[in-house]
Design a protein around this motif. Sequence first.
Motif, PDB file in Angstrom:
ATOM      1  N   ILE A 316       0.834  -1.225  -0.081  1.00 27.48           N
ATOM      2  CA  ILE A 316       0.053  -0.189  -0.007  1.00 27.48           C
ATOM      3  C   ILE A 316       0.886   1.266   0.062  1.00 27.48           C
ATOM      4  N   GLY A 317       1.944   1.180   0.755  1.00 23.84           N
ATOM      5  CA  GLY A 317       2.929   2.405   0.843  1.00 23.84           C
ATOM      6  C   GLY A 317       3.253   2.539  -0.593  1.00 23.84           C
ATOM      7  N   CYS A 318       3.753   1.502  -1.172  1.00 23.58           N
ATOM      8  CA  CYS A 318       4.419   1.709  -2.744  1.00 23.58           C
ATOM      9  C   CYS A 318       3.510   2.156  -3.647  1.00 23.58           C
ATOM     10  N   PHE A 319       2.064   1.740  -3.638  1.00 26.90           N
ATOM     11  CA  PHE A 319       1.230   2.155  -4.418  1.00 26.90           C
ATOM     12  C   PHE A 319       0.925   3.647  -3.980  1.00 26.90           C
ATOM     13  N   THR A 320       0.687   4.234  -2.847  1.00 23.81           N
ATOM     14  CA  THR A 320       0.160   5.361  -2.620  1.00 23.81           C
ATOM     15  C   THR A 320       1.379   6.363  -2.783  1.00 23.81           C
ATOM     16  N   TYR A 348       6.436   6.337   0.961  1.00 29.80           N
ATOM     17  CA  TYR A 348       7.859   5.965   1.134  1.00 29.80           C
ATOM     18  C   TYR A 348       8.049   5.299   2.463  1.00 29.80           C
ATOM     19  N   MET A 349       7.673   5.959   3.407  1.00 29.65           N
ATOM     20  CA  MET A 349       8.012   5.663   4.905  1.00 29.65           C
ATOM     21  C   MET A 349       7.151   4.270   5.202  1.00 29.65           C
ATOM     22  N   MET A 350       5.948   4.264   4.937  1.00 29.13           N
ATOM     23  CA  MET A 350       5.390   3.032   4.830  1.00 29.13           C
ATOM     24  C   MET A 350       6.042   1.752   4.288  1.00 29.13           C
ATOM     25  N   LEU A 351       6.428   1.935   2.991  1.00 29.76           N
ATOM     26  CA  LEU A 351       6.960   1.133   2.285  1.00 29.76           C
ATOM     27  C   LEU A 351       8.613   0.584   2.900  1.00 29.76           C
ATOM     28  N   SER A 352       9.049   1.659   3.709  1.00 27.99           N
ATOM     29  CA  SER A 352      10.312   1.239   4.299  1.00 27.99           C
ATOM     30  C   SER A 352      10.078   0.333   5.486  1.00 27.99           C
ATOM     31  N   LEU A 353       8.995   0.652   6.488  1.00 35.76           N
ATOM     32  CA  LEU A 353       8.746  -0.019   7.398  1.00 35.76           C
ATOM     33  C   LEU A 353       8.144  -1.306   7.092  1.00 35.76           C
ATOM     34  N   GLY A 354       7.420  -1.502   5.818  1.00 42.05           N
ATOM     35  CA  GLY A 354       6.769  -2.830   5.281  1.00 42.05           C
ATOM     36  C   GLY A 354       8.077  -3.789   5.047  1.00 42.05           C
ATOM     37  N   VAL A 355       8.826  -3.277   4.205  1.00 42.08           N
ATOM     38  CA  VAL A 355       9.860  -4.215   3.733  1.00 42.08           C
ATOM     39  C   VAL A 355      11.071  -4.582   4.758  1.00 42.08           C
ATOM     40  N   ASP A 437      17.579   7.358  -0.549  1.00 45.70           N
ATOM     41  CA  ASP A 437      18.282   6.244  -0.835  1.00 45.70           C
ATOM     42  C   ASP A 437      18.171   5.088   0.030  1.00 45.70           C
ATOM     43  N   GLY A 438      18.067   5.510   1.276  1.00 46.74           N
ATOM     44  CA  GLY A 438      17.908   4.609   2.383  1.00 46.74           C
ATOM     45  C   GLY A 438      16.773   3.543   2.266  1.00 46.74           C
ATOM     46  N   VAL A 439      15.436   4.177   1.839  1.00 52.15           N
ATOM     47  CA  VAL A 439      14.403   3.246   1.619  1.00 52.15           C
ATOM     48  C   VAL A 439      14.555   2.561   0.352  1.00 52.15           C
ATOM     49  N   LEU A 440      15.189   2.941  -0.813  1.00 53.11           N
ATOM     50  CA  LEU A 440      15.465   2.208  -1.882  1.00 53.11           C
ATOM     51  C   LEU A 440      16.455   1.132  -1.432  1.00 53.11           C
ATOM     52  N   ILE A 441      17.513   1.181  -0.654  1.00 52.02           N
ATOM     53  CA  ILE A 441      18.319   0.194  -0.372  1.00 52.02           C
ATOM     54  C   ILE A 441      17.566  -0.750   0.489  1.00 52.02           C
ATOM     55  N   ALA A 442      16.910  -0.461   1.290  1.00 52.92           N
ATOM     56  CA  ALA A 442      15.966  -1.341   2.140  1.00 52.92           C
ATOM     57  C   ALA A 442      14.959  -2.246   1.241  1.00 52.92           C
ATOM     58  N   CYS A 443      14.475  -1.786   0.181  1.00 50.92           N
ATOM     59  CA  CYS A 443      13.792  -2.466  -0.549  1.00 50.92           C
ATOM     60  C   CYS A 443      14.352  -3.835  -1.108  1.00 50.92           C
ATOM     61  N   LEU A 444      15.679  -3.279  -1.800  1.00 48.04           N
ATOM     62  CA  LEU A 444      16.605  -4.281  -2.354  1.00 48.04           C
ATOM     63  C   LEU A 444      17.223  -5.315  -1.120  1.00 48.04           C
ATOM     64  N   GLN A 445      17.404  -4.843  -0.026  1.00 42.33           N
ATOM     65  CA  GLN A 445      17.786  -5.696   1.192  1.00 42.33           C
ATOM     66  C   GLN A 445      16.425  -6.733   1.472  1.00 42.33           C
ATOM     67  N   GLY A 446      15.328  -6.046   1.302  1.00 45.66           N
ATOM     68  CA  GLY A 446      14.154  -7.114   1.668  1.00 45.66           C
ATOM     69  C   GLY A 446      13.793  -7.767   0.432  1.00 45.66           C
ATOM     70  N   GLY A 447      14.569  -7.996  -0.624  1.00 46.31           N
ATOM     71  CA  GLY A 447      14.512  -8.671  -1.723  1.00 46.31           C
ATOM     72  C   GLY A 447      13.124  -8.329  -2.469  1.00 46.31           C
ATOM     73  N   TYR A 449      12.231  -6.266  -5.341  1.00 46.67           N
ATOM     74  CA  TYR A 449      12.777  -5.546  -6.495  1.00 46.67           C
ATOM     75  C   TYR A 449      11.484  -4.818  -7.378  1.00 46.67           C
ATOM     76  N   ALA A 450      10.355  -5.333  -7.304  1.00 49.56           N
ATOM     77  CA  ALA A 450       9.136  -4.569  -7.978  1.00 49.56           C
ATOM     78  C   ALA A 450       8.954  -3.370  -7.348  1.00 49.56           C
TER      79      ALA A 450
END
Length: 683
Positions: A316-320, A348-355, A437-447, A449-450
């Motif tokens: 939901i964070g990513c879509f929003t 972005y914040m929700m995405l980071s916490l989610g991943v 960039d920290g949020v983007l890196i967290a996405c990669l660390q959580g696998g 990629y989409a």
Amino acid sequence: MLWNADIVPWLTWIFPAIGAVLSLVLAKTGRTRDVTVVILSFLGWLMAAFMIPNLFNPPAKGYLDVQTSWLGLPGSATVSIGMLVDPLSIILANIVGFLGLLILIYSLKYMEHDPGATRYWFLMSLFMSGMLLLVMADNLIVFFVGWKIVGLCSFGLIGYYYNDAKEHWIGGPAPFSFWKPSKCGLKALLVTTLGDIMLLGGILLLFSYSHTFNFVDLFNTASTWLRGMAGSPGVIALTAILLLGGPLAKSAQFPFQEWLPEAMSGPTPVSALIHAATMVKAGVYLVARLLPIFFIGYWMLDLPEASVFFVVAAAIGCFTLFLGASQALVSQELKKTLAYSTMSCIGYMMLSLGVSGLSPNALVDGVSSGIFFLINHGIFKAALFLCAGIIIHSSGSIYMSDMKLSRRKMRFTWLFMWIAALSLIGLPPFSNFWSKDGVLIACLQGGQYALFAVALVTVILTTLYVVRFMGMIFHKEQINEANEAPEKEVSALMLAPVGVLAALTIAIGLIGPLVSGFLSNVFKNYYTSLFSSLPIANSVASVNTGSNVLLLDVAVAIGSTSMALIGLIPAYRLYISHRASPEGIISKHSTLRRVYKFLWNRWYMEAFYNKVFVNGALAIKDLSIRFVERPIDHAWNVGVPSFFTEVHKDLKKVQTGILEVNMLYFIVLLVALLLVFWWLGVL
């Protein structure tokens, strides 16, 4: 901690609460009332600042739970309430206190001649108190009290101009529809209350299995009661969704986002407080606060249902974040553009916490990056909204197309707003470059990629709408001196808070890696202490180092900066140098016209909600009146009086007024009662 560790956390929210009360007591004193509220807000922030040393020298347990007895129960049991002092509450309390103080200082001039100023100062101070209370609360009951205070104050502040004078309408321009402030406040209240009901249901489910409302107890006993909850399939997933309902509604995330653009009907400092320091940040805070529960369930107890919490928050964070950025591209109102930007940034914040919960190694970086983004967003978004108040006052219009401002006459406003705007984009060396960039890196660390790809591409949209609103405000094509706004810079009392925020944005940007590293260490130590007795403690405590991590950081930085440049080049040509006309380009392509219409109509989501919920409720109005309201009204207001009238008539017939007959009635009643008691075995 300085002062008394037992009193400082309480005073953090008590001082603003006192300010709210005194604003009513000093209602007729004008400036004395205003300054008193500001001073008490400063004291509240000072109390929060006294807790900062705990970030550098945390206690052995990683937190302090300062409790006091509240209610005594039969026997020796008591119900306690307390304040939880840990990295999350310390950081949020300081953000709320500091930004709230600057916004109130700005308000001294902005609300100087407003006839409803007492109501404004009362609600603003109580708003801050409620937010600080929910941040510091050590249990879900006290938290929910603060949560509802924030919601009710936001209702009053969004609908501040409740008399609905036309100059306070938002929406449009004609022939498009307008929104009146009173309806804007009601819309926010209804949507967020729906989320509150979901949240309350989740809290009750938690309590029914854990038998506690205390956050620390929930964490410490999670490995026990989560197993019991897992015995009923679907309950953990349901609890996760219900608990997320409140934060998603409060933080204006899909599908609850439609209240936020209309929240711009209140005074500009209200918009700054809602978007930068309170309200929307409350949802992010709650997700971060509850996150350890589901992390334990997913990674220690191997309960797949617990992952629902992280998957839903991340998706939901990513879509929003994409949804908000796309709508900001076409908005005509300055404050509404910033509102869409807030939706995107909270995404972005929700995405980071989610991943952060989708990999043991992503927990620390995901949470620290999300909180770092929250800090930076609070600073640059407060600056943007306070600048927006200056700009709207100077131009006399809420529409960017009508703003013909001179960057020469308003050089400080122009400079401060560009600094905040570039931070919003995430360009180096401004603060948000590091947190984004920290949020983007967290996405990669959580696998994920989409999700990473969507968040990265959205940087292009962010750049486009940021340069668009800056260009429309200050970089109009061929503006003559006669057409420029006659106003000069506003009072230094309004400019000073914006200048402080702009300076902070640059300062944090210059030391961004140090701040990011500090936050990572703080949360690593916190979670290591919190999970010390659990098998996942070693995974959480591990720190990724080496050339591979450095290469990842550099690659993400290059990628995000490249996305910003991809958006910056056409945006500059369209809105700064004016080498092309966006209207002309859109008019020549039918596909672009359809896309523009789709975005202008807010993806038709508001239309869908109005048709299904608003019009649906109105459609059953006549049926409900006919078959529900009128029968109830007739039964209560006609049926009940008629019943007692008939009873009175019948009883009157047996009342003769003769003493002997009355005594006979009494004896018969007494005998009947004795027979009943004998039959029941009482006699």
